[in-house]
Motif scaffolding. Structure first.
Motif, short mmCIF file in Angstrom:
data_model
loop_
_atom_site.label_atom_id
_atom_site.label_comp_id
_atom_site.label_asym_id
_atom_site.label_seq_id
_atom_site.Cartn_x
_atom_site.Cartn_y
_atom_site.Cartn_z
N UNK A 71 61.84 4.84 38.96
CA UNK A 71 62.18 6.19 39.44
C UNK A 71 61.18 6.65 40.50
N UNK A 72 59.89 6.47 40.21
CA UNK A 72 58.86 6.94 41.14
C UNK A 72 58.90 6.18 42.46
N UNK A 73 59.05 4.87 42.37
CA UNK A 73 59.12 4.07 43.59
C UNK A 73 60.35 4.43 44.41
N UNK A 74 61.45 4.79 43.72
CA UNK A 74 62.63 5.23 44.43
C UNK A 74 62.42 6.54 45.16
N UNK A 75 61.42 7.31 44.70
CA UNK A 75 61.07 8.57 45.34
C UNK A 75 59.96 8.45 46.35
N UNK A 76 59.59 7.20 46.71
CA UNK A 76 58.58 6.99 47.73
C UNK A 76 57.14 7.02 47.23
N UNK A 77 56.96 6.86 45.92
CA UNK A 77 55.63 6.88 45.32
C UNK A 77 55.20 5.46 44.98
N UNK A 78 53.95 5.12 45.24
CA UNK A 78 53.41 3.80 44.92
C UNK A 78 52.89 3.79 43.49
N UNK A 79 53.40 2.90 42.65
CA UNK A 79 52.86 2.72 41.30
C UNK A 79 51.87 1.58 41.38
N UNK A 80 50.59 1.90 41.23
CA UNK A 80 49.53 0.92 41.46
C UNK A 80 48.95 0.35 40.16
N UNK A 81 49.33 0.94 39.02
CA UNK A 81 48.84 0.42 37.73
C UNK A 81 49.81 0.83 36.64
N UNK A 82 50.00 -0.06 35.66
CA UNK A 82 50.87 0.20 34.52
C UNK A 82 50.21 -0.37 33.28
N UNK A 83 49.81 0.50 32.34
CA UNK A 83 49.04 0.07 31.17
C UNK A 83 49.65 0.65 29.90
N UNK A 84 49.15 0.17 28.76
CA UNK A 84 49.76 0.54 27.49
C UNK A 84 48.99 1.52 26.63
N UNK A 85 47.76 1.87 27.02
CA UNK A 85 46.96 2.79 26.20
C UNK A 85 46.22 3.80 27.07
N UNK A 86 45.78 4.88 26.42
CA UNK A 86 44.99 5.89 27.12
C UNK A 86 43.66 5.34 27.59
N UNK A 87 43.04 4.49 26.78
CA UNK A 87 41.74 3.92 27.17
C UNK A 87 41.86 3.06 28.42
N UNK A 88 42.94 2.29 28.48
CA UNK A 88 43.15 1.46 29.68
C UNK A 88 43.37 2.34 30.90
N UNK A 89 44.07 3.44 30.72
CA UNK A 89 44.30 4.35 31.84
C UNK A 89 42.98 4.95 32.32
N UNK A 90 42.11 5.31 31.39
CA UNK A 90 40.81 5.88 31.77
C UNK A 90 40.04 4.90 32.64
N UNK A 91 40.11 3.62 32.32
CA UNK A 91 39.42 2.62 33.14
C UNK A 91 40.01 2.57 34.54
N UNK A 92 41.32 2.69 34.64
CA UNK A 92 41.97 2.70 35.96
C UNK A 92 41.51 3.92 36.75
N UNK A 93 41.49 5.07 36.11
CA UNK A 93 41.08 6.31 36.78
C UNK A 93 39.64 6.21 37.25
N UNK A 94 38.79 5.67 36.41
CA UNK A 94 37.37 5.54 36.78
C UNK A 94 37.19 4.62 37.97
N UNK A 95 38.11 3.70 38.17
CA UNK A 95 38.02 2.79 39.30
C UNK A 95 38.38 3.45 40.62
N UNK A 96 38.99 4.65 40.55
CA UNK A 96 39.32 5.39 41.76
C UNK A 96 40.58 4.86 42.44
#
Length: 220
Positions: free
Chosen positions: A25-50
């Motif tokens: 859905x997001x890519x169809x709206x012109x948004x780049x999905x740069x990461x896809x993870x299964x937990x909140x902790x994994x997301x925090x690591x992605x966010x910390x990476x900038x």
């Protein structure tokens, strides 16, 4: 954020098929999905990476399936991250919505069923990425019905309440004008009146709109 490039978004949900659906859905709206993870902790690591502008994540994820998504949001804000964060939930829970909005600007709470409404989901991500706030219309409807006689919202006219409901859903003044078939200056007048009647002090526009939504949610 560089307006010349698409929004860069990370997704966190333990259900792979839902992650893939959100990404499509997001890519169809012109948004780049740069990461896809299964937990909140994994997301925090992605966010910390900038390198990302917003995150879309489930509220209930491993290990307890309670409030891991909100906990991740609170951790991001505690660490100084200002990226947009959109929380998804199976249920219209005002208490969860309030906790999400208390994290400040650039936050949103939507029902998972909105994934099947591409325009709604894309607009919500764009809104939180720009520092705005979004609350699912079903939650807004519940809260408006719950309003007490002594509630600050009782000071508002019927039209002002309609404007505030759309503000809570993340609409800009221009979007409110189109939805309610009003002139932009009329909407701006209503917004100023709402903020004054709710006794919200002068502050940056996004912040005042968040405070107005918190008033709708029942707490400031």
């Amino acid at each position: 954020m560089d307006d010349a490039r698409p929004l860069r978004v990370a997704i966190a949900d333990d259900a792979l098929l839902l992650r893939e659906g959100i990404a499509k859905v997001l890519e169809g709206g012109g948004i780049d999905v740069v990461a896809s993870v299964g937990t909140g902790d994994e997301l925090l690591e992605v966010v910390r990476g900038g390198g990302i502008d917003a995150a879309v994540l489930d509220i209930r994820m491993p290990p307890t399936y309670r409030d891991e998504g909100i906990t991740a949001l609170e951790a991001m804000r505690a660490e100084g991250s200002t990226i947009g964060v959109l929380l998804l939930s199976m249920y219209a829970t005002p208490e969860y919505a309030l906790r999400v909005m208390q994290a400040g600007s650039g936050t949103g709470y939507l029902l998972k069923e909105r994934v099947s409404e591409p325009q709604t989901l894309v607009r919500a991500v764009e809104t939180v990425a720009s520092g705005g706030s979004v609350v699912d219309p079903e939650v807004v409807e519940q809260l408006v019905k719950r309003t007490r006689a002594d509630d600050p919202l009782s000071r508002l006219t019927e039209r002002e309440r309609s404007v505030l409901e759309l503000m809570a859903q993340g609409y800009s003044n221009g979007g409110i004008a189109q939805t309610l078939f009003l002139g932009l200056k009329t909407v701006e007048t209503h917004v100023r009146s709402i903020l004054q009647k709710l006794d919200l002090e002068e502050s940056p526009e996004h912040h005042r709109r968040v405070l107005a939504v918190l008033t709708l949610l029942g707490e400031r």
